[in-house]
Scaffold this active site. Structure first.
Site, PDB file in Angstrom:
ATOM      1  N   GLY A  48       0.773  -1.216   0.000  1.00 47.50           N
ATOM      2  CA  GLY A  48       0.000   0.000   0.000  1.00 47.50           C
ATOM      3  C   GLY A  48       0.810   1.274   0.000  1.00 47.50           C
ATOM      4  O   GLY A  48       0.512   2.211  -0.739  1.00 47.50           O
ATOM      5  N   ASN A  77      -5.568  -6.128  -3.399  1.00 49.91           N
ATOM      6  CA  ASN A  77      -4.462  -5.169  -3.282  1.00 49.91           C
ATOM      7  C   ASN A  77      -4.702  -3.913  -4.115  1.00 49.91           C
ATOM      8  O   ASN A  77      -4.180  -2.840  -3.807  1.00 49.91           O
ATOM      9  CB  ASN A  77      -3.150  -5.786  -3.750  1.00 49.91           C
ATOM     10  CG  ASN A  77      -2.691  -6.983  -2.960  1.00 49.91           C
ATOM     11  OD1 ASN A  77      -2.045  -7.869  -3.503  1.00 49.91           O
ATOM     12  ND2 ASN A  77      -3.001  -7.052  -1.670  1.00 49.91           N
ATOM     13  N   LEU A  78      -5.461  -4.040  -5.188  1.00 42.52           N
ATOM     14  CA  LEU A  78      -5.502  -2.991  -6.210  1.00 42.52           C
ATOM     15  C   LEU A  78      -6.272  -1.749  -5.773  1.00 42.52           C
ATOM     16  O   LEU A  78      -6.225  -0.725  -6.458  1.00 42.52           O
ATOM     17  CB  LEU A  78      -6.081  -3.550  -7.508  1.00 42.52           C
ATOM     18  CG  LEU A  78      -5.359  -4.779  -8.080  1.00 42.52           C
ATOM     19  CD1 LEU A  78      -5.945  -5.145  -9.426  1.00 42.52           C
ATOM     20  CD2 LEU A  78      -3.860  -4.549  -8.182  1.00 42.52           C
ATOM     21  N   GLN A  79      -6.930  -1.790  -4.630  1.00 43.62           N
ATOM     22  CA  GLN A  79      -7.601  -0.618  -4.074  1.00 43.62           C
ATOM     23  C   GLN A  79      -6.597   0.435  -3.604  1.00 43.62           C
ATOM     24  O   GLN A  79      -6.929   1.609  -3.485  1.00 43.62           O
ATOM     25  CB  GLN A  79      -8.502  -1.078  -2.911  1.00 43.62           C
ATOM     26  CG  GLN A  79      -8.955  -0.016  -1.946  1.00 43.62           C
ATOM     27  CD  GLN A  79      -8.201  -0.092  -0.620  1.00 43.62           C
ATOM     28  OE1 GLN A  79      -7.293  -0.901  -0.444  1.00 43.62           O
ATOM     29  NE2 GLN A  79      -8.584   0.766   0.303  1.00 43.62           N
ATOM     30  N   ARG A  80      -5.332   0.046  -3.401  1.00 42.33           N
ATOM     31  CA  ARG A  80      -4.349   0.975  -2.846  1.00 42.33           C
ATOM     32  C   ARG A  80      -2.941   0.782  -3.416  1.00 42.33           C
ATOM     33  O   ARG A  80      -2.123   1.701  -3.363  1.00 42.33           O
ATOM     34  CB  ARG A  80      -4.300   0.840  -1.318  1.00 42.33           C
ATOM     35  CG  ARG A  80      -3.839  -0.544  -0.855  1.00 42.33           C
ATOM     36  CD  ARG A  80      -4.285  -0.880   0.554  1.00 42.33           C
ATOM     37  NE  ARG A  80      -3.857  -2.228   0.944  1.00 42.33           N
ATOM     38  CZ  ARG A  80      -4.487  -3.339   0.586  1.00 42.33           C
ATOM     39  NH1 ARG A  80      -5.539  -3.287  -0.193  1.00 42.33           N
ATOM     40  NH2 ARG A  80      -4.061  -4.517   0.991  1.00 42.33           N
ATOM     41  N   LYS A  93       5.042  -9.339  -6.437  1.00 39.72           N
ATOM     42  CA  LYS A  93       5.006  -7.874  -6.431  1.00 39.72           C
ATOM     43  C   LYS A  93       6.339  -7.286  -6.888  1.00 39.72           C
ATOM     44  O   LYS A  93       6.361  -6.200  -7.485  1.00 39.72           O
ATOM     45  CB  LYS A  93       4.636  -7.357  -5.045  1.00 39.72           C
ATOM     46  CG  LYS A  93       3.204  -7.664  -4.663  1.00 39.72           C
ATOM     47  CD  LYS A  93       2.861  -7.144  -3.278  1.00 39.72           C
ATOM     48  CE  LYS A  93       1.422  -7.495  -2.916  1.00 39.72           C
ATOM     49  NZ  LYS A  93       1.056  -7.043  -1.555  1.00 39.72           N
ATOM     50  N   ASP A 137       4.490  -4.155   7.427  1.00 38.99           N
ATOM     51  CA  ASP A 137       3.306  -4.087   8.278  1.00 38.99           C
ATOM     52  C   ASP A 137       3.390  -4.985   9.505  1.00 38.99           C
ATOM     53  O   ASP A 137       2.365  -5.281  10.128  1.00 38.99           O
ATOM     54  CB  ASP A 137       2.045  -4.414   7.472  1.00 38.99           C
ATOM     55  CG  ASP A 137       2.124  -5.775   6.780  1.00 38.99           C
ATOM     56  OD1 ASP A 137       3.103  -6.505   7.030  1.00 38.99           O
ATOM     57  OD2 ASP A 137       1.215  -6.093   5.998  1.00 38.99           O
ATOM     58  N   CYS A 198      -4.591  -4.413   8.627  1.00 34.06           N
ATOM     59  CA  CYS A 198      -5.440  -3.722   7.660  1.00 34.06           C
ATOM     60  C   CYS A 198      -6.579  -4.615   7.190  1.00 34.06           C
ATOM     61  O   CYS A 198      -7.666  -4.127   6.859  1.00 34.06           O
ATOM     62  CB  CYS A 198      -4.601  -3.255   6.469  1.00 34.06           C
ATOM     63  SG  CYS A 198      -3.470  -1.888   6.867  1.00 34.06           S
TER      64      CYS A 198
END
Length: 259
Positions: A48, A77-80, A93, A137, A198
């Site tokens: 993110g 993942n693609l929301q951020r 990634k 994280d 998260c």
């Protein structure tokens, strides 16, 4: 603050044209852009915060980026995580980051490290880095990153995001002309608790992009020696209220010595 790196002798002609809005910017100029071209950054995590930070570093003309992540791209993942695309789902990634950087800055060299960072390998991964960005994280990883950067004496640009809130700062055990501040000065061992993930509480995608931009800005300032880095200052962002504030950080070792 003195620059972290010496400049390269000259820029590739296309790179000079691509970064023209930097070279006219007060505080960067031609020499500053050549310093960015010489800068080597290690980014822990391509998620993110790391994802937009990697894009911003590449767009800025940073010469080399080591991307450390052992995860694969998933749909949620693609929301951020804006470096990745639908077609990247299922690939590592680090592989997606190579593609994203090449599309922005062909002269930037990406070293993908598809592995989980820990205390045993962190210093090896950071051996060639001028500065490290930590977007991990888990506190186990954050402790390992901090210990390695402290041992190597290189600056650590640090960010954390959860829900609508974020924190950004710079740690450095051996700064050129300031008091050292390290992770333990913010979170003494055993005080970090067990914060929710998260996945449990969510995270605002736009705030991740904002924080990734802030982290990359700190790298630019450190690399070329301009402005005031966030060393000794914790920037706290509240995106719900649209407010941000600073909390001063002081080295525990320095405080004890002056007591």
């Amino acid at each position: 603050m003195r620059p972290l790196v010496d400049p390269v002798s000259e820029l590739d002609p296309d790179e000079r044209k691509r970064t023209a809005r930097h070279t006219v910017l007060k505080g960067i100029g031609d020499e500053g852009q050549r310093r960015l071209a010489a800068t080597r950054v290690a980014v822990v995590g391509a998620g993110g915060i790391g994802s937009p930070a990697i894009l911003a570093l590449a767009a800025a003309g940073v010469g080399a980026i080591t991307v450390i992540d052992d995860d694969i791209v998933e749909l949620h993942n693609l929301q951020r995580q804006i470096a990745h695309r639908i077609e990247d789902i299922g690939v590592h990634k680090t592989e997606s980051a190579v593609r994203a950087v090449a599309a922005l800055s062909p002269v930037t060299v990406v070293r993908p490290v598809t592995a989980r960072l820990d205390e045993a390998n962190a210093q090896e991964f950071f051996a060639d880095a001028d500065v490290v960005i930590d977007t991990s994280d888990s506190f186990a990883t954050r402790r390992a990153v901090a210990a390695a950067t402290e041992a190597l004496g290189i600056p650590l640009v640090w960010g954390a995001v959860r829900e609508w809130y974020a924190q950004v700062t710079v740690f450095w055990s051996n700064p050129t002309d300031a008091d050292p501040v390290v992770l333990n000065d913010l979170f003494a061992v055993g005080t970090e608790g067990d914060p929710p993930t998260c996945a449990q509480v969510g995270v605002l995608g736009a705030l991740c992009v904002q924080v990734g931009g802030l982290l990359s800005t700190e790298v630019v300032k450190l690399a070329i020696g301009v402005g005031e880095p966030l060393l000794g200052r914790l920037l706290v962002l509240d995106s719900l209220s649209g407010r941000q504030r600073e909390i001063p950080l002081r080295s525990a070792a320095t405080a004890a010595a002056s007591a």
